[in-house]
Design an enzyme around this catalytic site. Structure first.
Site, PDB file in Angstrom:
ATOM      1  N   HIS A 156      28.115  53.275  34.058  1.00  0.00           N
ATOM      2  CA  HIS A 156      28.623  51.812  34.010  1.00  0.00           C
ATOM      3  C   HIS A 156      28.513  51.573  35.547  1.00  0.00           C
ATOM      4  O   HIS A 156      29.071  51.685  36.595  1.00  0.00           O
ATOM      5  CB  HIS A 156      30.040  52.050  33.768  1.00  0.00           C
ATOM      6  CG  HIS A 156      30.888  50.619  33.820  1.00  0.00           C
ATOM      7  ND1 HIS A 156      31.678  50.143  32.832  1.00  0.00           N
ATOM      8  CD2 HIS A 156      30.913  49.908  34.895  1.00  0.00           C
ATOM      9  CE1 HIS A 156      32.146  48.904  33.142  1.00  0.00           C
ATOM     10  NE2 HIS A 156      31.818  48.704  34.344  1.00  0.00           N
ATOM     11  N   ASN A 188      29.614  43.100  36.523  1.00  0.00           N
ATOM     12  CA  ASN A 188      28.841  43.995  35.975  1.00  0.00           C
ATOM     13  C   ASN A 188      27.474  43.943  35.771  1.00  0.00           C
ATOM     14  O   ASN A 188      26.886  42.925  35.857  1.00  0.00           O
ATOM     15  CB  ASN A 188      29.487  44.538  34.635  1.00  0.00           C
ATOM     16  CG  ASN A 188      30.871  44.999  34.480  1.00  0.00           C
ATOM     17  OD1 ASN A 188      30.991  46.051  34.739  1.00  0.00           O
ATOM     18  ND2 ASN A 188      31.878  43.866  34.350  1.00  0.00           N
ATOM     19  N   HIS A 194      27.647  48.483  38.475  1.00  0.00           N
ATOM     20  CA  HIS A 194      27.871  46.890  38.901  1.00  0.00           C
ATOM     21  C   HIS A 194      26.548  46.389  39.651  1.00  0.00           C
ATOM     22  O   HIS A 194      25.930  47.201  40.151  1.00  0.00           O
ATOM     23  CB  HIS A 194      29.115  46.725  39.613  1.00  0.00           C
ATOM     24  CG  HIS A 194      30.457  46.861  38.654  1.00  0.00           C
ATOM     25  ND1 HIS A 194      31.461  45.874  39.121  1.00  0.00           N
ATOM     26  CD2 HIS A 194      30.893  47.568  37.532  1.00  0.00           C
ATOM     27  CE1 HIS A 194      32.482  46.100  38.213  1.00  0.00           C
ATOM     28  NE2 HIS A 194      32.097  47.252  37.272  1.00  0.00           N
ATOM     29  N   ASP A 204      36.353  43.814  30.308  1.00  0.00           N
ATOM     30  CA  ASP A 204      35.834  43.918  31.668  1.00  0.00           C
ATOM     31  C   ASP A 204      35.572  42.666  32.475  1.00  0.00           C
ATOM     32  O   ASP A 204      35.815  42.345  33.452  1.00  0.00           O
ATOM     33  CB  ASP A 204      35.069  44.892  31.765  1.00  0.00           C
ATOM     34  CG  ASP A 204      34.848  45.499  33.413  1.00  0.00           C
ATOM     35  OD1 ASP A 204      35.512  44.818  34.219  1.00  0.00           O
ATOM     36  OD2 ASP A 204      34.141  46.586  33.390  1.00  0.00           O
ATOM     37  N   CYS A 243      35.489  43.557  40.140  1.00  0.00           N
ATOM     38  CA  CYS A 243      36.682  44.521  40.324  1.00  0.00           C
ATOM     39  C   CYS A 243      37.576  43.701  41.163  1.00  0.00           C
ATOM     40  O   CYS A 243      37.413  43.002  42.195  1.00  0.00           O
ATOM     41  CB  CYS A 243      36.300  45.756  41.366  1.00  0.00           C
ATOM     42  SG  CYS A 243      37.696  46.611  41.645  1.00  0.00           S
TER      43      CYS A 243
END
Length: 315
Positions: A216, A258, A218, A23, A249
């Site tokens: 999860h 993140n 950010h 990621d 993203c």
């Protein structure tokens, strides 16, 4: 995820899963050398992580930063108890991954909760995606691989605004029916707030008994740790994060990284919560990533280091 029925003084343990090698790296403007990726992932393994998201089976022309995923999987040297996870974007990616089945233990399939983000991200409707991933999920289970799911934009969409909680949990139930044993809820562009996070995870636990629920977050708007704390207090004991606060993203612009693994682990340790991780080694890995990238990363713990008494309290 367990019910929030703890007693005072109870020893608490949470799982922190590292997603930076997939990621995080996929959102870097430059391509990181394969040997550097391998070194960084090995450093994360040395820090005590029991699961690391290593690679994604995406088209190399779409995400060139991850085009060496198989080489990375073959090159890393992790302890035997570390679960190697890969992200699967579509049926072709699944077929490619199954050709190297022995290189990983878990697969993640995903969808966005909002139509607009799903279209922008993978050019499909939510319904089209779910029809595909449910079939893929059953194939994953049949192959004896752990099936995990992620629902992006679970806490808000940059195009549509609020995303109805019931709609997100409906998708989660479909994943569970297809065989997913863990479902992650992604705050993909950093739109969550602690009050909503608390309500969300309490509702998710009621709707999805027996499924491991993962948070999860950010840190796009600086609320990442506050949201993690709210999820924790609502009973969540599984979290994903990225060392160095890497990632973000790709759609839309401005959706920054993140939540930082080292900051999250530092917070838990200072609260007396056990992660099973060596925080100093996590910070060391983040500092190595900073050197590889040649720029300052944004986590606080890279600069400040750990609170020295916290590890003793956590253990």
């Amino acid at each position: 995820m367990s019910q929030d029925n703890r007693t005072a003084g109870e020893h608490r343990v949470v799982k922190v899963r590292e997603v930076g090698p997939r990621d995080g790296f996929q959102n870097e403007p430059e391509t990181i050398a394969t040997r550097d990726k391998i070194e960084l992932i090995n450093a994360l393994g040395d820090a005590g992580f029991k699961r690391i998201e290593v690679a994604s089976f995406v088209r190399p022309d779409v995400v060139p930063q991850l085009s060496d995923g198989v080489q990375v999987l073959r090159g890393i040297d992790l302890p035997a108890d570390v679960e190697r996870m890969v992200l699967i974007p579509n049926s072709r990616g699944l077929e490619n991954a199954l050709q190297v089945r022995g290189l990983f233990e878990a697969m993640t399939l995903f969808v966005s909760a909002s139509q607009s983000h799903n279209k922008a991200n993978i050019n499909r409707t939510v319904e089209e995606t779910m029809e595909d991933v449910k079939g893929m999920g059953r194939r994953v289970v049949a192959e004896g691989v752990k099936f995990c799911a992620v629902i992006a934009t679970s806490f808000g969409c940059p195009y549509e605004g609020k995303v109805p909680m019931d709609g997100v949990l409906d998708l989660a139930e479909q994943f569970a029916e297809a065989g997913a044993t863990e479902i992650g809820f992604g705050d993909t562009t950093g739109m969550a707030n602690p009050a909503y996070v608390s309500r969300f995870f309490r509702a998710a636990a009621e709707r999805l008994p027996g499924v491991e629920l993962t948070a999860h977050f950010h840190n796009t708007r600086g609320q990442g740790l506050a949201n993690a704390y709210a999820a924790l207090e609502a009973g969540c004991d599984s979290f994903e994060s990225s060392f160095g606060e890497l990632g973000g993203c790709p759609v839309p612009a401005g959706s920054t990284g993140n939540i930082s693994t080292e900051d999250l682990v530092s917070m838990f340790h200072e609260m007396g919560i056990d992660t099973g991780l060596d925080l100093e080694r996590v910070i060391e890995a983040a500092r190595k990533a900073q050197q590889v990238l040649g720029r300052k990363l944004t986590s606080h713990s890279i600069v400040a280091g750990p609170v020295r008494w916290a590890s003793a309290v956590a253990n």
